[in-house]
Design a protein around this motif. Structure first.
Motif, mmCIF file in Angstrom:
data_model
loop_
_atom_site.group_PDB
_atom_site.id
_atom_site.type_symbol
_atom_site.label_atom_id
_atom_site.label_comp_id
_atom_site.label_asym_id
_atom_site.label_seq_id
_atom_site.Cartn_x
_atom_site.Cartn_y
_atom_site.Cartn_z
ATOM 1 N N TYR A 62 -10.100 -39.593 -36.717
ATOM 2 C CA TYR A 62 -11.205 -40.682 -37.077
ATOM 3 C C TYR A 62 -10.535 -41.949 -37.255
ATOM 4 O O TYR A 62 -11.338 -43.100 -37.262
ATOM 5 C CB TYR A 62 -12.019 -40.129 -38.397
ATOM 6 N N PRO A 112 -14.197 -43.106 -34.048
ATOM 7 C CA PRO A 112 -15.343 -42.984 -34.801
ATOM 8 C C PRO A 112 -16.137 -41.616 -34.619
ATOM 9 O O PRO A 112 -16.854 -40.971 -35.243
ATOM 10 C CB PRO A 112 -16.076 -44.059 -35.063
ATOM 11 N N ASN A 113 -16.046 -41.461 -33.218
ATOM 12 C CA ASN A 113 -17.027 -40.422 -32.603
ATOM 13 C C ASN A 113 -16.604 -39.815 -31.253
ATOM 14 O O ASN A 113 -15.560 -40.450 -30.745
ATOM 15 C CB ASN A 113 -18.472 -40.782 -32.497
ATOM 16 N N LYS A 135 -7.584 -34.218 -38.674
ATOM 17 C CA LYS A 135 -8.927 -34.708 -38.523
ATOM 18 C C LYS A 135 -8.990 -36.413 -38.797
ATOM 19 O O LYS A 135 -9.652 -37.060 -38.342
ATOM 20 C CB LYS A 135 -9.894 -34.196 -39.562
#
Length: 198
Positions: free
Chosen positions: A40, A44-45, A36
């Motif tokens: 990131y 960022p998304n 994870k």
């Protein structure tokens, strides 16, 4: 495969199946085999991941166009081969398949679709202008309108096959499209030469 590429490929595979809203970042992390934290670090998304998939799709199509235009083929043949190669990438390249699904997803920024389809029309229009100059098109064929129609037909066939789970039918659909179009747009001389080459 590097980490960023692994994430893009995994994301594209999920987007292709379930669309933007249906894909969860946790699924993309699991499919990509990265942590994870690694996800990131690069993105960022989910929107950033989708942007990367679309950018990779656009790069794939730009590379395809550059490769085809490097050959000195008949320009009308180039348009036909271009559409066939697009079909091949949609069917066999997971990133392209996911990117194309995103480009038609209402959740994704309109600017992506607008830029992509403008590029598609321009990519078809350039060799069509050469074909017209070489006498390969019938008198009175409007190249801009024809390029728009080809891009629209390709997008429509892809959308129908993608959403109905019949991507295997896409090559036959595009062949049938050209069987219908070429007698309407190509000069008799070009058609005669085309039949002799077939």
């Amino acid at each position: 495969m590097d980490t960023r590429r692994a994430i893009v490929v995994a994301a594209a595979e999920r987007f292709a199946v379930v669309g933007y809203h249906g894909a969860r970042l946790s699924e993309i992390v699991s499919l990509s085999g990265v942590t994870k934290g690694a996800m990131y670090f690069h993105f960022p998304n989910k929107e950033a991941v989708a942007d990367a998939v679309i950018a990779a799709t656009d790069e794939s199509f730009a590379a395809l166009l550059a490769d085809l235009t490097a050959h000195e083929w008949d320009p009308l043949d180039t348009v036909v081969v271009l559409t066939e190669q697009v079909v091949d990438r949609v069917r066999h390249d997971p990133v392209v398949r996911g990117g194309v699904r995103l480009l038609n997803d209402a959740a994704v920024a309109v600017r992506h679709g607008a830029a992509h389809y403008r590029f598609a029309e321009q990519s078809v229009a350039a060799p069509l202008r050469e074909a017209a100059a070489a006498g390969a098109l019938r008198e009175g064929v409007d190249v801009a309108v024809l390029a728009r129609q080809i891009a629209t037909l390709m997008a429509g066939h892809n959308l129908i096959c993608g959403r109905s789970g019949t991507l295997g039918e896409l090559p036959a659909r595009v062949t049938a499209m050209w069987d219908a179009l070429l007698p309407l747009i190509a000069s008799e001389d070009w058609l005669d030469q085309h039949r002799n080459r077939a």
